[in-house]
Design a protein around this motif. Structure first.
Motif, PDB file in Angstrom:
ATOM      1  N   SER A 216      36.122  12.593  37.075  1.00  0.00           N
ATOM      2  CA  SER A 216      36.092  13.453  38.141  1.00  0.00           C
ATOM      3  C   SER A 216      35.210  14.706  37.971  1.00  0.00           C
ATOM      4  O   SER A 216      35.106  15.298  36.744  1.00  0.00           O
ATOM      5  CB  SER A 216      37.426  14.113  38.545  1.00  0.00           C
ATOM      6  OG  SER A 216      37.286  15.220  39.246  1.00  0.00           O
ATOM      7  N   LEU A 219      36.597  18.227  37.562  1.00  0.00           N
ATOM      8  CA  LEU A 219      37.276  18.170  36.443  1.00  0.00           C
ATOM      9  C   LEU A 219      36.347  19.037  35.268  1.00  0.00           C
ATOM     10  O   LEU A 219      36.523  19.849  34.699  1.00  0.00           O
ATOM     11  CB  LEU A 219      37.914  17.098  35.664  1.00  0.00           C
ATOM     12  CG  LEU A 219      38.539  17.031  34.255  1.00  0.00           C
ATOM     13  CD1 LEU A 219      39.599  18.196  34.402  1.00  0.00           C
ATOM     14  CD2 LEU A 219      38.880  15.779  33.694  1.00  0.00           C
ATOM     15  N   LEU A 277      44.499  17.697  39.611  1.00  0.00           N
ATOM     16  CA  LEU A 277      43.221  18.308  39.051  1.00  0.00           C
ATOM     17  C   LEU A 277      43.809  19.444  38.158  1.00  0.00           C
ATOM     18  O   LEU A 277      43.153  19.737  37.225  1.00  0.00           O
ATOM     19  CB  LEU A 277      42.361  18.615  40.119  1.00  0.00           C
ATOM     20  CG  LEU A 277      41.252  19.576  39.777  1.00  0.00           C
ATOM     21  CD1 LEU A 277      40.331  18.700  38.684  1.00  0.00           C
ATOM     22  CD2 LEU A 277      40.217  20.021  40.710  1.00  0.00           C
ATOM     23  N   LEU A 280      45.134  18.255  35.111  1.00  0.00           N
ATOM     24  CA  LEU A 280      44.181  17.621  34.243  1.00  0.00           C
ATOM     25  C   LEU A 280      43.376  18.670  33.470  1.00  0.00           C
ATOM     26  O   LEU A 280      42.937  18.542  32.406  1.00  0.00           O
ATOM     27  CB  LEU A 280      43.258  16.813  34.840  1.00  0.00           C
ATOM     28  CG  LEU A 280      43.829  15.349  35.161  1.00  0.00           C
ATOM     29  CD1 LEU A 280      42.849  14.489  35.966  1.00  0.00           C
ATOM     30  CD2 LEU A 280      43.835  14.606  33.667  1.00  0.00           C
ATOM     31  N   LEU A 281      43.184  19.655  34.297  1.00  0.00           N
ATOM     32  CA  LEU A 281      42.085  21.020  33.857  1.00  0.00           C
ATOM     33  C   LEU A 281      42.932  21.526  32.390  1.00  0.00           C
ATOM     34  O   LEU A 281      42.405  21.895  31.297  1.00  0.00           O
ATOM     35  CB  LEU A 281      42.125  21.809  34.915  1.00  0.00           C
ATOM     36  CG  LEU A 281      41.004  21.835  35.703  1.00  0.00           C
ATOM     37  CD1 LEU A 281      41.067  22.455  36.933  1.00  0.00           C
ATOM     38  CD2 LEU A 281      39.538  21.816  35.141  1.00  0.00           C
TER      39      LEU A 281
END
Length: 301
Positions: A216, A219, A277, A280-281
């Motif tokens: 992504s 990201l 998101l 994930l960050l």
């Protein structure tokens, strides 16, 4: 150093718990609520009443505000320029704009620079990151989340947000010279100890790492900003403009270079601002930050 070792352990624990089919589907949500309604208020009462405020500490405290302001400016501009979904823009502003200055920052700063540096890190966290996540981040979340929000609705969210309420109580105690009662200290210490395992387990439960997720662009926009760009801005600004040096300078840069703040991701998730998101960050950002922090430590000398 033990806290540093616990970071990957509890992240992996949360990821591993995803494989247990009998685990309630809303476990991560309940853990997030515990963090917001119990842990963060406890941290405010534990630390803030006894923090000694000094004028020269305004510089490191300002790093958190500068980081969030740049995040809002940059991602707000990019989102409008490239017509991003508002939830993506809001997620990047909040999650990438806030550094993990506490349970990741404290043990790393202690390991690199010693106990004196932790006092500076504490003020960055409490007077910077903590205030932002308790107030401004809620405003941003309300602006970018779905549905129209009236100004009084945003104000109500801030004034009724438990960490903000207890932050104000703790500040009043500090200014009035009132210390946290001894009878509460052991309870607050115990609750504070749960921050790392509960927060990281909650993040692990929400991390769904796959090829598409890792690829992504959003990201990597967020992580590039958080781990490389904004620490460089603080380094250049503080060194060449404000001519800061010594421990104040080093801790300011290192704390800014920390991975995205878990609490910021919780705010984004709770407002439905790209939950995957946001997770994930943090989930990718924390282990990756160990490499980039090493780089910044080498640069600072």
């Amino acid at each position: 150093m033990l806290n540093i070792l616990l970071i990957p352990i509890f992240l992996l624990l949360g990821i591993g718990l995803q494989q247990i089919k009998s685990l309630p589907g809303h476990t991560a949500k309940y853990l997030n609520l515990y963090l917001i309604y119990v842990v963060l208020p406890a941290l405010a009462l534990k630390y803030l009443p006894s923090v000694e405020l000094k004028p020269e500490l305004a510089f490191p405290v300002a790093t958190a505000w500068i980081s969030f302001a740049f995040s809002w400016l940059i991602f707000g501009f990019l989102g409008a320029q490239f017509n991003w979904n508002k939830s993506i823009t809001g997620c990047l502003i909040i999650t990438s704009g806030l550094a993990n200055t506490s349970f990741v920052g404290f043990p790393i700063v202690s390991a690199l620079y010693g106990e004196e540096a932790v006092k500076i890190a504490l003020l960055i966290d409490q007077a910077g990151s903590f205030i932002i996540v308790s107030s401004v981040a809620v405003i941003v979340a309300s602006i970018y989340s779905s549905g129209k929000k009236r100004k009084r609705d945003i104000s109500k969210k801030i004034l009724t947000f438990p960490p903000f309420i207890f932050f104000m109580v703790a500040i009043i105690m500090n200014l009035s010279g009132i210390h946290t009662p001894e009878i509460l200290k052991s309870v607050l210490d115990f609750v504070a100890m749960t921050l790392t395992p509960v927060a990281l387990t909650a993040v692990g439960l929400q991390v769904n790492i796959n090829l598409n997720a890792i690829m992504s662009k959003y990201l990597w926009f967020g992580l590039t900003y958080k781990l490389l760009f904004i620490p460089l801005v603080i380094l250049l600004l503080f060194k060449h403009i404000f001519q800061l040096e010594g421990m104040l300078f080093k801790v300011s840069v290192i704390e800014t270079a920390m991975a995205p703040m878990i609490t910021g991701s919780i705010i984004a998730i709770s407002h439905n601002l790209e939950p995957k998101l946001a997770s994930l960050l943090v989930g990718i950002g924390i282990p990756l930050s160990f490499l980039t922090i090493g780089l910044w430590y080498y640069i600072l000398g």
